[in-house]
Each structure stands twice: as C-alpha cells, then as structure tokens.
Design a protein around this motif. Structure first.
Motif, PDB file in Angstrom:
ATOM      1  N   LYS A 283      -6.691   7.108  -3.388  1.00  0.00           N
ATOM      2  CA  LYS A 283      -7.110   7.630  -2.092  1.00  0.00           C
ATOM      3  C   LYS A 283      -6.679   9.085  -1.884  1.00  0.00           C
ATOM      4  O   LYS A 283      -7.487   9.922  -1.508  1.00  0.00           O
ATOM      5  CB  LYS A 283      -6.553   6.752  -0.974  1.00  0.00           C
ATOM      6  CG  LYS A 283      -7.068   7.115   0.392  1.00  0.00           C
ATOM      7  CD  LYS A 283      -6.683   6.099   1.425  1.00  0.00           C
ATOM      8  CE  LYS A 283      -7.258   6.480   2.775  1.00  0.00           C
ATOM      9  NZ  LYS A 283      -6.892   5.514   3.802  1.00  0.00           N
TER      10      LYS A 283
ATOM     11  N   LYS B 206      -4.457   1.174  -1.765  1.00  0.00           N
ATOM     12  CA  LYS B 206      -3.827   0.128  -2.574  1.00  0.00           C
ATOM     13  C   LYS B 206      -4.250   0.198  -4.038  1.00  0.00           C
ATOM     14  O   LYS B 206      -3.730  -0.527  -4.857  1.00  0.00           O
ATOM     15  CB  LYS B 206      -4.206  -1.257  -2.034  1.00  0.00           C
ATOM     16  CG  LYS B 206      -3.464  -1.669  -0.814  1.00  0.00           C
ATOM     17  CD  LYS B 206      -3.716  -3.126  -0.509  1.00  0.00           C
ATOM     18  CE  LYS B 206      -2.732  -3.646   0.497  1.00  0.00           C
ATOM     19  NZ  LYS B 206      -2.885  -5.084   0.685  1.00  0.00           N
TER      20      LYS B 206
ATOM     21  N   CYS C 104      -0.364   6.550   2.426  1.00  0.00           N
ATOM     22  CA  CYS C 104      -1.666   7.054   2.872  1.00  0.00           C
ATOM     23  C   CYS C 104      -2.629   5.921   3.216  1.00  0.00           C
ATOM     24  O   CYS C 104      -3.677   6.159   3.793  1.00  0.00           O
ATOM     25  CB  CYS C 104      -2.284   7.954   1.800  1.00  0.00           C
ATOM     26  SG  CYS C 104      -2.900   7.059   0.354  1.00  0.00           S
ATOM     27  N   GLY C 105      -2.308   4.694   2.833  1.00  0.00           N
ATOM     28  CA  GLY C 105      -3.155   3.542   3.134  1.00  0.00           C
ATOM     29  C   GLY C 105      -3.894   2.995   1.931  1.00  0.00           C
ATOM     30  O   GLY C 105      -4.546   1.967   2.028  1.00  0.00           O
TER      31      GLY C 105
ATOM     32  N   CYS D 203      -2.428   7.513  -6.962  1.00  0.00           N
ATOM     33  CA  CYS D 203      -3.132   6.861  -5.861  1.00  0.00           C
ATOM     34  C   CYS D 203      -4.584   7.330  -5.868  1.00  0.00           C
ATOM     35  O   CYS D 203      -4.854   8.530  -5.959  1.00  0.00           O
ATOM     36  CB  CYS D 203      -2.463   7.216  -4.529  1.00  0.00           C
ATOM     37  SG  CYS D 203      -3.304   6.536  -3.093  1.00  0.00           S
TER      38      CYS D 203
ATOM     39  N   GLN E 157       0.819  -1.213   0.000  1.00  0.00           N
ATOM     40  CA  GLN E 157       0.000   0.000   0.000  1.00  0.00           C
ATOM     41  C   GLN E 157       0.853   1.262   0.000  1.00  0.00           C
ATOM     42  O   GLN E 157       2.003   1.252   0.401  1.00  0.00           O
ATOM     43  CB  GLN E 157      -0.962  -0.010   1.168  1.00  0.00           C
ATOM     44  CG  GLN E 157      -0.328   0.016   2.529  1.00  0.00           C
ATOM     45  CD  GLN E 157      -1.368  -0.076   3.621  1.00  0.00           C
ATOM     46  OE1 GLN E 157      -2.556  -0.181   3.364  1.00  0.00           O
ATOM     47  NE2 GLN E 157      -0.924  -0.046   4.858  1.00  0.00           N
ATOM     48  N   HIS E 158       0.227   2.340  -0.453  1.00  0.00           N
ATOM     49  CA  HIS E 158       0.827   3.670  -0.448  1.00  0.00           C
ATOM     50  C   HIS E 158       0.886   4.143   1.008  1.00  0.00           C
ATOM     51  O   HIS E 158       0.107   3.669   1.834  1.00  0.00           O
ATOM     52  CB  HIS E 158      -0.075   4.589  -1.305  1.00  0.00           C
ATOM     53  CG  HIS E 158       0.518   5.907  -1.608  1.00  0.00           C
ATOM     54  ND1 HIS E 158       0.013   7.066  -1.094  1.00  0.00           N
ATOM     55  CD2 HIS E 158       1.568   6.263  -2.386  1.00  0.00           C
ATOM     56  CE1 HIS E 158       0.723   8.088  -1.543  1.00  0.00           C
ATOM     57  NE2 HIS E 158       1.679   7.627  -2.320  1.00  0.00           N
TER      58      HIS E 158
END
Length: 60
Positions: A37, A20, A17-18, A35, A14-15
């Motif tokens: 998110k 995926k 920031c959370g 990303c 995951q990035h």
C-alpha cells in the motif's frame, strides 16, 4: 512455511498505513518485506514473520 523472494503474503496484523499485503524482498535470519500500500520496507525477524503470515497470495 515455504516462503521465497518475490512472494506476496497477507499478514495477520496490518501495517500502520492499513495495508496487509507485503512482498518478500530478502530471506535470512531477518526478512525484508515491502508494504504494497505505502511502499515502506521493513526488516523483521524470521520467527515473527513465520508466526504472522496468514496466507501466501502469489508465489514466484
């Protein structure tokens, strides 16, 4: 793996920031991905992307 511009992919890692889920923006020796998110865009080498893609969610 056959990935095209505009495809949404789920990555194994995951990035920060959370998120995926990423959108492919550019393909070449490096891939430009965004990303879903947080919206951050990142340039990643082709071999690293191909190794870390878990699945293609949506194809364009």
């Amino acid at each position: 793996m056959n990935v095209n511009v505009g495809d949404r992919v789920e990555m194994k890692k995951q990035h920060p920031c959370g998120g995926k889920i990423f959108t492919i923006l550019r393909i070449g020796m490096d891939f430009k991905i965004r990303c879903e998110k947080c919206g951050r865009e990142v340039m990643v080498p082709r071999n690293k992307i191909e190794k870390n893609i878990k699945r293609i969610i949506e194809e364009n």
